[in-house]
Motif scaffolding. Structure first.
Motif, PDB file in Angstrom:
ATOM      1  N   ASN A 143      41.272  40.742  32.233  1.00 30.05           N
ATOM      2  CA  ASN A 143      40.639  39.792  31.327  1.00 30.05           C
ATOM      3  C   ASN A 143      41.712  38.965  30.607  1.00 30.05           C
ATOM      4  OD1 ASN A 143      41.708  41.523  29.411  1.00 30.05           O
ATOM      5  ND2 ASN A 143      39.738  42.196  28.598  1.00 30.05           N
TER       6      ASN A 143
ATOM      7  N   LEU B 156      35.699  42.377  40.574  1.00 30.18           N
ATOM      8  CA  LEU B 156      35.910  42.353  39.129  1.00 30.18           C
ATOM      9  C   LEU B 156      36.394  43.683  38.572  1.00 30.18           C
ATOM     10  CD1 LEU B 156      32.935  40.166  37.872  1.00 30.18           C
ATOM     11  CD2 LEU B 156      35.331  39.522  38.144  1.00 30.18           C
TER      12      LEU B 156
ATOM     13  N   ARG C  42      29.844  42.151  42.352  1.00 28.36           N
ATOM     14  CA  ARG C  42      31.198  41.598  42.570  1.00 28.36           C
ATOM     15  C   ARG C  42      32.217  42.703  42.328  1.00 28.36           C
ATOM     16  NH1 ARG C  42      33.190  36.295  39.977  1.00 28.36           N
ATOM     17  NH2 ARG C  42      34.541  36.430  41.791  1.00 28.36           N
TER      18      ARG C  42
ATOM     19  N   VAL D  89      40.089  42.874  38.261  1.00 30.12           N
ATOM     20  CA  VAL D  89      40.505  41.615  37.637  1.00 30.12           C
ATOM     21  C   VAL D  89      40.815  41.830  36.160  1.00 30.12           C
ATOM     22  CG1 VAL D  89      39.764  39.283  37.006  1.00 30.12           C
ATOM     23  CG2 VAL D  89      39.232  40.200  39.272  1.00 30.12           C
TER      24      VAL D  89
ATOM     25  N   ALA E 119      34.936  37.863  34.717  1.00 29.19           N
ATOM     26  CA  ALA E 119      35.648  38.947  34.043  1.00 29.19           C
ATOM     27  C   ALA E 119      35.148  39.134  32.620  1.00 29.19           C
ATOM     28  CB  ALA E 119      37.152  38.671  34.055  1.00 29.19           C
TER      29      ALA E 119
END
Length: 270
Positions: free
Chosen positions: A121, A116, A113, A119, A91
């Protein structure tokens, strides 16, 4: 300078590169100064001292970096490059790529990916919200094109990207999110919808923008507060109160404590 006088790469990995200049004639004696071109395009100090080999850590995967080195008492810098290996992205790599607008790297990370893109941080912000913070519609659009979900809410607060955009007054981004299919009716963990966020921002343009989306003007949050009540509680400008009233907001609705708009305004003035 001839190439033989440049440092040579002796090892590299996903997050570091290693160089040696023990065989470089102009560098092998005395103290050397080593600098790296940072993400703000400034030369940042990396090392000063007598060593002839150095491992430079904390770098991003699959990225080429610019360095320069010279003897402490020398005048001419020797420039050279080093690149890290490809590897699993984190991340933090996406956050850094967004911060500095590195769209090729953003694409590379997203393709490698895709997870991400959703996702958060360390600041509990997804890549899409980070781009919204920058008020960068092109970047927001890129992330959506790469697969970012416009309705992904913050894990803990349930705050949506649209709420973030409206709260900041980034209305061109908010309009883009709506065009891309984000929900205007979502609520966060405290029952606030996007109109509550607009009022909380004390930004008349944000309030008017959200009202045009057809939300219920008297929607109540988990405390029973309507947008009009929140305008009183937060001492928002009179123009915000006026536009809410012009759009049908009620002064008589009561919250969970039995307080209405006039009571909250009275308390706010104490």
């Amino acid at each position: 300078m001839a190439n033989k006088n440049k440092p040579v790469m002796i090892n590299r990995a996903q997050n570091h590169v290693g160089f040696s200049w023990k065989d470089a004639e102009v560098l092998r004696d005395g103290i050397c100064v080593l600098q790296m071109l940072d993400e703000m395009k400034r030369w940042a100090p990396v090392y000063w001292g007598p060593r002839k080999e150095l491992r430079i850590a904390g770098l991003a995967p699959c990225t080429c970096y610019d360095f320069r080195i010279k003897p402490e008492d020398g005048q001419d810098w020797i420039r050279f490059k080093g690149a890290t290996l490809d590897g699993p992205y984190l991340a933090m790599h996406m956050t850094r790529a967004i911060k500095f607008g590195k769209t090729p790297l953003i694409r590379k990370i997203a393709h490698a990916r895709s997870l991400l893109l959703e996702v958060e941080n360390k600041d509990m912000k997804t890549p899409l919200v980070q781009a919204i913070d920058k008020n960068d519609p092109a970047l927001v659009n890129l992330l959506i094109t790469l697969g970012a979900n416009v309705n992904t809410a913050s894990h803990y607060t349930r705050r949506t990207p649209l709420m973030a955009a409206v709260a900041l007054g980034h209305l061109s981004v908010a309009s883009l999110l709506i065009d891309k299919g984000c929900s205007v009716n979502a609520t966060d963990i405290n029952g606030l919808n996007v109109l509550h966020y607009a009022v909380d921002s004390n930004n008349l343009d944000s309030v008017e923008f959200v009202l045009k989306q057809g939300l219920h003007v008297d929607a109540q949050d988990s405390s029973g507060w309507t947008p009009l009540m929140r305008a009183a509680i937060l001492s928002c400008g009179n123009e915000i109160v006026d536009v809410l009233l012009q759009n049908g907001a009620s002064k008589t609705i009561e919250d969970k404590n039995g307080f209405n708009f006039d009571k909250h305004r009275e308390l706010a003035r104490l």
